[in-house]
Write a protein that holds these residues in place. Structure first.
Motif: not given
Length: 72
Positions: A12-23, A59-66
């Motif tokens: 997972x990255x800092x934007x909470x996006x997920x992926x797979x990676x060789x273990x 984006x989720x944070x920006x939308x929540x703030x708006x």
């Protein structure tokens, strides 16, 4: 001769996006291991169940703030 499926892990990255990676490899900069390690199908299944909101965290944070305040 049967082939053994390579092991993968969920990252997972800092934007909470997920992926797979060789273990057996370090994730790229900005990505951290999270969730299971297993076959690619097992990891993708976990991601599908876990990552229900595909919008990046910023984006989720920006939308929540708006959002207007809730009415009393």
């Amino acid at each position: 001769m049967s082939r053994v499926a390579p092991r993968t892990r969920v990252v997972v990255n800092h934007e909470e996006q997920y992926s797979v990676w060789p273990a057996d490899r370090q994730p790229p900069a900005g990505w951290e291991p999270v969730g299971p390690e297993g076959t690619e199908d097992e990891c993708l299944d976990w991601i599908e169940r876990t990552w229900t909101d595909l919008r990046p965290l910023s984006l989720r944070r920006a939308m929540a703030a708006a959002e207007p305040p809730a009415a009393p």
